[in-house]
Enzyme design. Sequence first.
Site, PDB file in Angstrom:
ATOM      1  N   ARG A  52     -40.913  12.288 -16.170  1.00 23.94           N
ATOM      2  CA  ARG A  52     -42.207  11.566 -16.225  1.00 23.94           C
ATOM      3  C   ARG A  52     -43.203  12.818 -15.982  1.00 23.94           C
ATOM      4  NH1 ARG A  52     -46.733   9.585 -15.862  1.00 23.94           N
ATOM      5  NH2 ARG A  52     -47.001   7.421 -15.177  1.00 23.94           N
ATOM      6  N   GLU A  60     -50.276   2.173 -21.761  1.00 23.56           N
ATOM      7  CA  GLU A  60     -48.907   1.377 -22.070  1.00 23.56           C
ATOM      8  C   GLU A  60     -48.645   0.961 -23.352  1.00 23.56           C
ATOM      9  OE1 GLU A  60     -46.562   1.528 -19.832  1.00 23.56           O
ATOM     10  OE2 GLU A  60     -47.778   2.782 -18.531  1.00 23.56           O
ATOM     11  N   ARG A 106     -36.946   8.669 -12.413  1.00 24.34           N
ATOM     12  CA  ARG A 106     -37.532   9.875 -13.572  1.00 24.34           C
ATOM     13  C   ARG A 106     -37.739  11.065 -12.670  1.00 24.34           C
ATOM     14  NH1 ARG A 106     -42.202   6.133 -16.143  1.00 24.34           N
ATOM     15  NH2 ARG A 106     -42.534   5.967 -14.030  1.00 24.34           N
TER      16      ARG A 106
END
Length: 161
Positions: A52, A60, A106
Site C-alpha cells: 500500500r 475505490e 499490507r
Amino acid sequence: MFRFVIVIFSMLILVGCQSPSDDEPLQGTVVNIVDGDTFDVNIQGMGDERVRPIMVDAPEICHQHDPPECEPESYGDEATEFATDVLLGETVYLEQDVSERDQYDRLLFYVYVDEDRMFQEMLLEEGLAEVVVYEPDVRYEEEFYEIQDEAREQEKGIWGG
C-alpha cells in the site's frame, strides 16, 4: 605488529561482508494490481507481498468479493488502469517510513518506478488520488499536498468539475 595487521585485515573483511544497510530501498517486481493504491510486489528476499503506497488514497473499485450492490467511485477504474500501465511487470524500489504494515497487513512504502520518480506523486499529479495522512508516516507530506493542490487547480481527475 603481525597481530595488529591480522586484526586490521580481519576487520576490513568483515566490513566488506556486511549486508546492505536498512537505508537502502528494497527492490521488487509488481506482479498484480488490486486497484489504484494496492498491488502485489515480488520483493527480493521476501516473496510476494501486498503493498500500500503511503499517504495516498485512490477512489475505490468493486472487486469479485464485494456485494452485488457495490458501486465503484468516480475515477476508481482510471486509477486502477493507471497503476496497471505504470507498475505491472515493472521493477519498483520501496522506501519505508516509520510504520511497516497497515491494519490489513499490507506493507507500507513510498514506491519508486525509477530512482527519482515516485508512484504516489504520479497518482497525485493525474488527480487519481488524494493525500491521506496517517501519522507517523509523514516524510513527504508537504510535497504531496503541493502536488495535490496543483492537480486541484488544474481540475484534473477527481478534482474536475
